[in-house]
Design a protein around this motif. Structure first.
Motif, PDB file in Angstrom:
ATOM      1  N   UNK A  48      -1.650 -30.675 -20.931  1.00 27.02           N
ATOM      2  CA  UNK A  48      -2.398 -30.265 -19.747  1.00 27.02           C
ATOM      3  C   UNK A  48      -2.292 -31.374 -18.710  1.00 27.02           C
ATOM      4  N   UNK A  49      -1.866 -31.005 -17.508  1.00 23.21           N
ATOM      5  CA  UNK A  49      -1.777 -31.945 -16.399  1.00 23.21           C
ATOM      6  C   UNK A  49      -2.915 -31.637 -15.429  1.00 23.21           C
ATOM      7  N   UNK A  50      -3.794 -32.595 -15.219  1.00 25.92           N
ATOM      8  CA  UNK A  50      -4.930 -32.417 -14.324  1.00 25.92           C
ATOM      9  C   UNK A  50      -4.670 -33.188 -13.044  1.00 25.92           C
ATOM     10  N   UNK A  51      -4.768 -32.487 -11.905  1.00 26.55           N
ATOM     11  CA  UNK A  51      -4.529 -33.108 -10.601  1.00 26.55           C
ATOM     12  C   UNK A  51      -5.839 -33.192  -9.838  1.00 26.55           C
ATOM     13  N   UNK A  52      -6.117 -34.376  -9.288  1.00 24.81           N
ATOM     14  CA  UNK A  52      -7.336 -34.571  -8.493  1.00 24.81           C
ATOM     15  C   UNK A  52      -7.057 -35.592  -7.391  1.00 24.81           C
TER      16      UNK A  52
END
Length: 202
Positions: A48-52
């Motif tokens: 899972x790649x989380x972008x913020x």
């Protein structure tokens, strides 16, 4: 679907003034950061790649032959020279719009292309895009289409708004909507399956 997908590995990418940063370093996942342009090459499943965070000159690009989850967690990406998100993978990408967040993607008025790769819009994927969650996604296209898949786009949740100088949503296969809301303001087609065997499903 995303609610049944339990990734075993997580990479969190945070965009900020100057240079993006990331946490998580699973074996088989290579992350290269150049300013706020992030390129990931992954040979690993269940990531899972989380972008913020926020950038006015950045991007997220993924090379992989494995399906994955991309979580948009209050991220704002503008790429003056190409796609905000560019998925160079023919596998399913499950896009989670985190509940209560607003996410923004915008491309530039001209693209710098990579030989042998397609880049047709602000949010581009070679494979299927499946949107879920209860967050919002605003996509602005100044050059290409808004949301593009060379396979299909499926919306199962979220509040997606697209403003595009070309098609709002462009697919080679089909556009499927079984939840969420989609609002499109496009100078060409709103949602345009363009392949020989294409369809809309609601």
């Amino acid at each position: 679907f995303i609610e049944n997908y339990k990734p075993k590995n997580t990479v969190v990418i945070t965009y900020k003034e100057g240079k993006a940063s990331y946490t998580g370093n699973p074996s088989g996942v290579n992350v290269i950061v150049s300013g706020n342009h992030v390129k990931v090459t992954s040979a690993k499943s269940d990531v899972a790649y989380t972008l913020k965070g926020t950038t006015t000159n950045g991007s997220f690009k993924l090379y992989s032959d494995k399906k994955a989850q991309v979580t948009l967690d209050g991220v704002s990406i503008t790429n003056p020279t190409g796609s905000g998100i560019n998925i160079q993978s023919g596998k399913t990408m499950m896009i989670k719009l985190t509940d209560g967040t607003t996410n923004n993607l915008e491309d530039g008025t001209e693209y710098t292309l990579t030989e042998g790769e397609q880049q047709k819009g602000t949010f581009f994927s070679e494979g299927q895009l499946v949107f879920s969650g209860e967050g919002a996604l605003n996509v602005k296209s100044n050059y290409g289409h808004g949301v593009v898949s060379d396979d299909y786009v499926r919306v199962r949740g979220g509040n997606i708004s697209v403003n595009s100088v070309r098609d709002g949503i462009n697919t080679n296969d089909r556009f499927i909507m079984s939840g969420g809301t989609v609002t499109v303001d496009a100078q060409q087609d709103g949602a345009a399956p363009t392949g020989e065997e294409c369809a809309y499903q609601y």
